[in-house]
Design an enzyme around this catalytic site. Structure first.
Site, PDB file in Angstrom:
ATOM      1  N   HIS A 123       1.046  -1.223  -0.087  1.00  0.00           N
ATOM      2  CA  HIS A 123      -0.220  -0.035   0.096  1.00  0.00           C
ATOM      3  C   HIS A 123       1.017   1.073  -0.071  1.00  0.00           C
ATOM      4  CE1 HIS A 123      -4.642   0.903   1.208  1.00  0.00           C
ATOM      5  NE2 HIS A 123      -4.001   1.714  -0.069  1.00  0.00           N
ATOM      6  N   ASP A 146      -9.818   0.066   4.228  1.00  0.00           N
ATOM      7  CA  ASP A 146      -8.483  -0.776   4.459  1.00  0.00           C
ATOM      8  C   ASP A 146      -9.012  -1.328   6.015  1.00  0.00           C
ATOM      9  OD1 ASP A 146      -6.022  -1.421   5.470  1.00  0.00           O
ATOM     10  OD2 ASP A 146      -5.030   0.046   4.194  1.00  0.00           O
ATOM     11  N   HIS A 148      -6.747  -1.034   8.178  1.00  0.00           N
ATOM     12  CA  HIS A 148      -5.624   0.048   8.672  1.00  0.00           C
ATOM     13  C   HIS A 148      -5.986   1.384   8.285  1.00  0.00           C
ATOM     14  CE1 HIS A 148      -4.222  -4.162   8.594  1.00  0.00           C
ATOM     15  NE2 HIS A 148      -3.656  -4.072   9.810  1.00  0.00           N
ATOM     16  N   ASP A 150      -3.282   3.657   8.062  1.00  0.00           N
ATOM     17  CA  ASP A 150      -2.142   3.877   7.088  1.00  0.00           C
ATOM     18  C   ASP A 150      -1.614   5.370   7.448  1.00  0.00           C
ATOM     19  OD1 ASP A 150      -1.987   1.314   6.289  1.00  0.00           O
ATOM     20  OD2 ASP A 150      -2.691   1.708   4.393  1.00  0.00           O
ATOM     21  N   HIS A 163       4.613   1.144   4.271  1.00  0.00           N
ATOM     22  CA  HIS A 163       3.274   0.862   3.779  1.00  0.00           C
ATOM     23  C   HIS A 163       2.101   1.161   4.957  1.00  0.00           C
ATOM     24  CE1 HIS A 163       2.335  -3.617   5.271  1.00  0.00           C
ATOM     25  NE2 HIS A 163       2.818  -2.819   6.360  1.00  0.00           N
ATOM     26  N   ASP A 254      -7.267  -1.957  -0.198  1.00  0.00           N
ATOM     27  CA  ASP A 254      -6.601  -2.777   0.441  1.00  0.00           C
ATOM     28  C   ASP A 254      -6.995  -4.227   0.697  1.00  0.00           C
ATOM     29  OD1 ASP A 254      -5.043  -4.360   2.166  1.00  0.00           O
ATOM     30  OD2 ASP A 254      -3.965  -2.781   2.920  1.00  0.00           O
ATOM     31  N   ASP A 256      -6.948  -6.565   2.929  1.00  0.00           N
ATOM     32  CA  ASP A 256      -7.127  -6.763   3.877  1.00  0.00           C
ATOM     33  C   ASP A 256      -8.457  -6.229   4.577  1.00  0.00           C
ATOM     34  OD1 ASP A 256      -6.440  -4.166   5.265  1.00  0.00           O
ATOM     35  OD2 ASP A 256      -4.252  -4.946   5.688  1.00  0.00           O
ATOM     36  N   GLU A 299      -1.913  -5.070  -1.896  1.00  0.00           N
ATOM     37  CA  GLU A 299      -1.447  -6.037  -0.839  1.00  0.00           C
ATOM     38  C   GLU A 299      -1.989  -7.306  -0.815  1.00  0.00           C
ATOM     39  OE1 GLU A 299       0.431  -5.623   1.582  1.00  0.00           O
ATOM     40  OE2 GLU A 299       0.497  -3.235   1.976  1.00  0.00           O
TER      41      GLU A 299
END
Length: 344
Positions: A123, A146, A148, A150, A163, A254, A256, A299
């Site tokens: 990412h 996402d 997260h 980030d 990332h 992303d 995830d 990712e």
């Protein structure tokens, strides 16, 4: 220059429920570029993501939906020799150099009035993708899907993995809290905090939460997804970042963000994420705006998990991406479809 590109962003066309509207009047043009990069995090493998997504037919799936697709291949991204850490930050010059190339490429694609589809890669590549997009469409908004945030900075990150920091380099209000890295001299903040919104968060560091609150960055974590439900939440998301309904959308996805049940082959999976069905809905709503202008897909790491995990992750990702480019669960009708009639 830039205002022209921003005033009429590319459209993915499929908007309303009527039969006639299921085929766009003018197929959008999509520019695909692979970004085989993994130096923003410690695990190798994300550099193989673009090739695997192509092998599973991502380009053909988008073309089959009536989109004109140009595949620009993969960027050549070399590691910088003797790339010493800055503080704890790993590979700063390599990541900075790669993202400068990404920025130039995405800027060219979007200036040519194509929707940019960037296939990552980790990412960290969103630094260049959003920066380049902002050069041609300075009034863009960013939807960040996402697990997260980030939003760590080179000063707050415990891991030193870039990332987990991309948004700290491009959000203007983050400038007082971050540091400029060697290799990033070219990169200036290009979006405001009010132009960014999160979907799907469920693993946010303390510093990131503090930055989000201080800068006024809107977010819809999985708690809000559960609370409001997707239809209400997506209406809130789009009205928050673009109440006028006119601005080009940069969507950074992303994998995830999805629950590991659907995307196990990724570096930082977090349970309790979005389902494939929920991602279909989000993608269809974004496509329905007609304002998608750039999509990052990041990712995917085929080196993690079993062969079955890899296949599940890639197939799910390709399926979700197709919904960003016009696939609808109600069914599609191509522009050249002719109703079969009995012969007289």
């Amino acid at each position: 220059m830039a205002s022209t590109a921003a005033s009429k962003p590319p459209s993915v066309g499929v908007v309303t429920q009527t039969m006639a509207s299921t085929a766009p009047s003018k197929p959008p043009s999509v520019g695909v570029v692979g970004i085989p990069f993994s130096k923003g995090q410690p695990r190798g493998g994300t550099e193989h993501g673009p090739a695997l997504l192509r092998d599973y037919g991502i380009v053909e799936r988008i073309q089959d939906l009536g989109n004109k697709v140009t595949d620009y291949g993969d960027l050549t991204l070399d590691a910088v020799e003797d790339d010493k850490p800055w503080n704890k930050v790993k590979n700063p010059r390599t990541v900075g150099q790669a993202n400068r190339k990404v920025s130039e490429c995405v800027s060219k694609i979007t200036r040519d009035r194509q929707i940019a589809l960037t296939l990552g890669g980790d990412h960290s590549i969103a630094i260049g993708s959003i920066h380049g997009h902002a050069q041609s469409c300075p009034d863009l908004v960013v939807v960040w899907i996402d697990a997260h945030a980030d939003l760590n900075t080179p000063l707050s990150s415990d891991s030193g993995n870039i990332h987990g920091m991309p948004l700290s380099f491009i959000v203007k209000e983050m400038a007082p809290y971050t540091a400029r890295l060697p290799g990033f001299e070219w990169c200036q903040p290009c979006i405001s905090a009010r132009d960014l919104i999160y979907i799907g968060l469920r693993d946010v560091d303390e510093a990131e939460r503090a930055y989000m609150t201080e800068c006024g960055i809107a977010s819809y974590s999985m708690q809000e997804v559960d609370k409001y439900g997707l239809p209400d939440m997506m209406e809130r998301v789009l009205k928050t970042v673009d109440p006028t309904g006119k601005r080009p959308i940069h969507l950074s996805f992303d994998v995830d963000a999805m629950d590991p049940e659907y995307s196990p082959s990724t570096g930082t999976p977090v349970h309790g994420g979005l389902t494939r069905r929920e991602m279909y809905y989000i993608a269809e709503e974004i496509a329905g705006t007609g304002r998608l202008s750039c999509l990052d897909v990041v990712e995917v790491n085929p080196s993690l998990g079993t062969e079955a995990d890899r296949k599940k992750t890639v197939r799910t990702t390709v399926d979700v991406v197709s919904h960003f480019f016009g696939k609808r669960r109600e069914g599609n009708v191509s522009a050249d479809f002719k109703m079969p009639l009995p012969q007289k």
